[in-house]
Design a protein around this motif. Structure first.
Motif, PDB file in Angstrom:
ATOM      1  N   ALA A  48      11.884   7.532 -14.205  1.00  0.00           N
ATOM      2  CA  ALA A  48      10.933   8.244 -15.089  1.00  0.00           C
ATOM      3  C   ALA A  48      11.373   7.376 -16.462  1.00  0.00           C
ATOM      4  CB  ALA A  48      11.037   9.530 -15.220  1.00  0.00           C
ATOM      5  N   ALA A  49      12.586   7.269 -16.734  1.00  0.00           N
ATOM      6  CA  ALA A  49      12.885   6.590 -18.039  1.00  0.00           C
ATOM      7  C   ALA A  49      12.343   5.141 -18.168  1.00  0.00           C
ATOM      8  CB  ALA A  49      14.145   6.610 -18.328  1.00  0.00           C
ATOM      9  N   ALA A  50      12.504   4.428 -16.895  1.00  0.00           N
ATOM     10  CA  ALA A  50      11.943   3.012 -17.072  1.00  0.00           C
ATOM     11  C   ALA A  50      10.633   2.970 -16.999  1.00  0.00           C
ATOM     12  CB  ALA A  50      12.580   2.298 -15.747  1.00  0.00           C
ATOM     13  N   ARG A  51       9.766   3.748 -16.637  1.00  0.00           N
ATOM     14  CA  ARG A  51       8.472   3.894 -16.371  1.00  0.00           C
ATOM     15  C   ARG A  51       7.802   4.166 -17.892  1.00  0.00           C
ATOM     16  NH1 ARG A  51       9.022   7.025 -11.629  1.00  0.00           N
ATOM     17  NH2 ARG A  51       7.962   8.738 -12.885  1.00  0.00           N
ATOM     18  N   ALA A  52       8.638   5.155 -18.612  1.00  0.00           N
ATOM     19  CA  ALA A  52       8.088   5.395 -19.898  1.00  0.00           C
ATOM     20  C   ALA A  52       8.160   4.269 -20.598  1.00  0.00           C
ATOM     21  CB  ALA A  52       8.959   6.421 -20.420  1.00  0.00           C
ATOM     22  N   VAL A  53       9.264   3.363 -20.711  1.00  0.00           N
ATOM     23  CA  VAL A  53       9.374   2.157 -21.303  1.00  0.00           C
ATOM     24  C   VAL A  53       8.380   1.110 -20.954  1.00  0.00           C
ATOM     25  CG1 VAL A  53      10.930   0.160 -22.124  1.00  0.00           C
ATOM     26  CG2 VAL A  53      11.873   2.523 -21.967  1.00  0.00           C
ATOM     27  N   GLY A  54       8.079   1.073 -19.725  1.00  0.00           N
ATOM     28  CA  GLY A  54       7.217   0.174 -19.131  1.00  0.00           C
ATOM     29  C   GLY A  54       5.875   0.408 -19.603  1.00  0.00           C
ATOM     30  N   ALA A  55       5.456   1.606 -19.787  1.00  0.00           N
ATOM     31  CA  ALA A  55       4.049   2.119 -20.329  1.00  0.00           C
ATOM     32  C   ALA A  55       3.961   1.754 -21.729  1.00  0.00           C
ATOM     33  CB  ALA A  55       3.824   3.645 -20.382  1.00  0.00           C
ATOM     34  N   ILE A  56       5.192   1.754 -22.649  1.00  0.00           N
ATOM     35  CA  ILE A  56       5.108   1.225 -23.951  1.00  0.00           C
ATOM     36  C   ILE A  56       4.591  -0.530 -23.780  1.00  0.00           C
ATOM     37  CG2 ILE A  56       6.242   0.769 -26.147  1.00  0.00           C
ATOM     38  CD1 ILE A  56       7.579   3.443 -25.443  1.00  0.00           C
ATOM     39  N   ARG A  57       5.525  -1.021 -22.906  1.00  0.00           N
ATOM     40  CA  ARG A  57       5.192  -2.428 -22.845  1.00  0.00           C
ATOM     41  C   ARG A  57       3.889  -2.926 -22.547  1.00  0.00           C
ATOM     42  NH1 ARG A  57      10.904  -3.533 -19.906  1.00  0.00           N
ATOM     43  NH2 ARG A  57      12.219  -3.729 -21.681  1.00  0.00           N
ATOM     44  N   THR A  58       3.457  -2.161 -21.533  1.00  0.00           N
ATOM     45  CA  THR A  58       1.875  -2.454 -21.037  1.00  0.00           C
ATOM     46  C   THR A  58       1.062  -2.190 -22.045  1.00  0.00           C
ATOM     47  OG1 THR A  58       2.624  -1.709 -18.727  1.00  0.00           O
ATOM     48  CG2 THR A  58       0.383  -1.867 -19.429  1.00  0.00           C
ATOM     49  N   ALA A  59       1.232  -1.287 -23.118  1.00  0.00           N
ATOM     50  CA  ALA A  59       0.287  -1.037 -24.319  1.00  0.00           C
ATOM     51  C   ALA A  59       0.364  -2.178 -25.174  1.00  0.00           C
ATOM     52  CB  ALA A  59       0.829   0.372 -24.864  1.00  0.00           C
ATOM     53  N   ILE A  60       1.535  -3.010 -25.253  1.00  0.00           N
ATOM     54  CA  ILE A  60       1.573  -3.880 -26.192  1.00  0.00           C
ATOM     55  C   ILE A  60       1.250  -5.156 -25.487  1.00  0.00           C
ATOM     56  CG2 ILE A  60       2.797  -2.793 -27.924  1.00  0.00           C
ATOM     57  CD1 ILE A  60       5.169  -4.398 -26.795  1.00  0.00           C
ATOM     58  N   ASN A  61       0.952  -5.218 -24.072  1.00  0.00           N
ATOM     59  CA  ASN A  61       0.470  -6.065 -23.203  1.00  0.00           C
ATOM     60  C   ASN A  61       1.785  -7.221 -23.109  1.00  0.00           C
ATOM     61  OD1 ASN A  61      -1.177  -7.756 -21.680  1.00  0.00           O
ATOM     62  ND2 ASN A  61      -1.866  -9.043 -23.143  1.00  0.00           N
ATOM     63  N   ALA A  62       2.845  -6.485 -22.368  1.00  0.00           N
ATOM     64  CA  ALA A  62       4.222  -7.050 -22.282  1.00  0.00           C
ATOM     65  C   ALA A  62       4.836  -6.578 -21.099  1.00  0.00           C
ATOM     66  CB  ALA A  62       5.171  -7.451 -23.639  1.00  0.00           C
ATOM     67  N   GLN A  63       3.982  -6.564 -20.035  1.00  0.00           N
ATOM     68  CA  GLN A  63       4.446  -5.758 -18.800  1.00  0.00           C
ATOM     69  C   GLN A  63       5.487  -6.312 -18.145  1.00  0.00           C
ATOM     70  OE1 GLN A  63       1.684  -5.401 -15.817  1.00  0.00           O
ATOM     71  NE2 GLN A  63       2.751  -3.835 -14.549  1.00  0.00           N
ATOM     72  N   ASP A  64       6.748  -5.686 -17.898  1.00  0.00           N
ATOM     73  CA  ASP A  64       7.862  -6.022 -17.134  1.00  0.00           C
ATOM     74  C   ASP A  64       7.739  -5.976 -15.754  1.00  0.00           C
ATOM     75  OD1 ASP A  64      10.213  -6.800 -16.258  1.00  0.00           O
ATOM     76  OD2 ASP A  64      11.316  -4.999 -17.332  1.00  0.00           O
ATOM     77  N   HIS A 107       0.751  -1.136  -0.054  1.00  0.00           N
ATOM     78  CA  HIS A 107      -0.043  -0.107   0.072  1.00  0.00           C
ATOM     79  C   HIS A 107       0.899   1.329  -0.078  1.00  0.00           C
ATOM     80  CE1 HIS A 107      -3.142   2.904   0.675  1.00  0.00           C
ATOM     81  NE2 HIS A 107      -2.702   3.227   1.947  1.00  0.00           N
ATOM     82  N   GLY A 108       0.683   1.997  -0.928  1.00  0.00           N
ATOM     83  CA  GLY A 108       1.377   3.513  -1.221  1.00  0.00           C
ATOM     84  C   GLY A 108       2.346   3.417  -2.069  1.00  0.00           C
ATOM     85  N   VAL A 109       2.478   2.267  -2.733  1.00  0.00           N
ATOM     86  CA  VAL A 109       3.390   2.074  -4.017  1.00  0.00           C
ATOM     87  C   VAL A 109       2.606   2.325  -5.421  1.00  0.00           C
ATOM     88  CG1 VAL A 109       5.004   0.741  -5.419  1.00  0.00           C
ATOM     89  CG2 VAL A 109       5.066   0.591  -2.817  1.00  0.00           C
ATOM     90  N   HIS A 110       2.871   3.525  -5.957  1.00  0.00           N
ATOM     91  CA  HIS A 110       2.352   3.672  -7.297  1.00  0.00           C
ATOM     92  C   HIS A 110       2.649   3.127  -8.245  1.00  0.00           C
ATOM     93  CE1 HIS A 110       0.033   5.767 -10.109  1.00  0.00           C
ATOM     94  NE2 HIS A 110       1.019   6.121 -10.756  1.00  0.00           N
ATOM     95  N   ASP A 111       4.125   2.823  -8.355  1.00  0.00           N
ATOM     96  CA  ASP A 111       4.805   2.155  -9.692  1.00  0.00           C
ATOM     97  C   ASP A 111       6.361   1.978  -9.209  1.00  0.00           C
ATOM     98  OD1 ASP A 111       5.122   1.113 -12.057  1.00  0.00           O
ATOM     99  OD2 ASP A 111       4.717   2.853 -13.053  1.00  0.00           O
ATOM    100  N   LEU A 112       6.881   1.267 -10.103  1.00  0.00           N
ATOM    101  CA  LEU A 112       8.332   0.822  -9.811  1.00  0.00           C
ATOM    102  C   LEU A 112       9.182   1.657 -10.827  1.00  0.00           C
ATOM    103  CD1 LEU A 112       8.369  -2.955  -8.520  1.00  0.00           C
ATOM    104  CD2 LEU A 112       8.036  -0.787  -7.207  1.00  0.00           C
ATOM    105  N   GLY A 113      10.445   1.939 -10.717  1.00  0.00           N
ATOM    106  CA  GLY A 113      11.306   2.420 -11.695  1.00  0.00           C
ATOM    107  C   GLY A 113      11.580   4.139 -11.589  1.00  0.00           C
TER     108      GLY A 113
END
Length: 140
Positions: free
Chosen positions: A47-63, A39-45
């Motif tokens: 800013a750069a890692a989260r940007a790449v992560g958003a792309i991975r999530t969009a193509i359904n390949a979350q890291d 509880h209280g954790v919004h995301d990991l990584g």
């Protein structure tokens, strides 16, 4: 950093000798899942890692190991976790809770002794930033 590290679980229950090998990526994924459940954790990584992560999530390949770095030995593991915390939370408590959750997960799921878990709070997520960005229009 090697991709696989030998880990032995001691005397096997089946009585058959052998070696168990658990990849560092598996330990990182276990740690990432545990950290995200706090509880209280919004995301990991960062800013750069989260940007790449958003792309991975969009193509359904979350890291699930995003923001997690681990070192795995024969019987021990250490982890570095970078988190984005929700606002307003007690940042020290969230970091401590992440440390506890990651330690418990690596110990219970992977079977390794955890020597160290370093938690870095890299950012604070403010929910109003999301709503303002979505509702604010530049043109009419």
């Amino acid at each position: 950093m090697s991709t696989t590290t030998p880990t032995t679980a001691g005397t096997p229950a089946s009585g058959v000798a052998g070696k168990n090998t658990i990849a560092e990526g598996v330990v990182a994924k276990v740690a990432g899942i545990a950290a995200r459940e706090v509880h209280g954790v919004h995301d990991l990584g960062t800013a750069a890692a989260r940007a790449v992560g958003a792309i991975r999530t969009a193509i359904n390949a979350q890291d699930r190991s995003q923001g997690v770095s681990v070192e795995v030995g024969e019987t021990q593991a250490a982890a570095d976790i970078v988190i984005v915390a929700d606002y307003p939370v007690d940042l020290q408590k969230v970091a401590d809770d992440v440390r506890t959750a990651v330690t418990r997960a690596i110990t219970q799921v992977v079977g390794l002794e955890v020597t160290e878990v370093n938690v870095t709070v890299s950012d604070v997520h403010i929910p109003s930033d999301d709503t303002e960005a979505e509702t604010e229009s530049r043109v009419q």
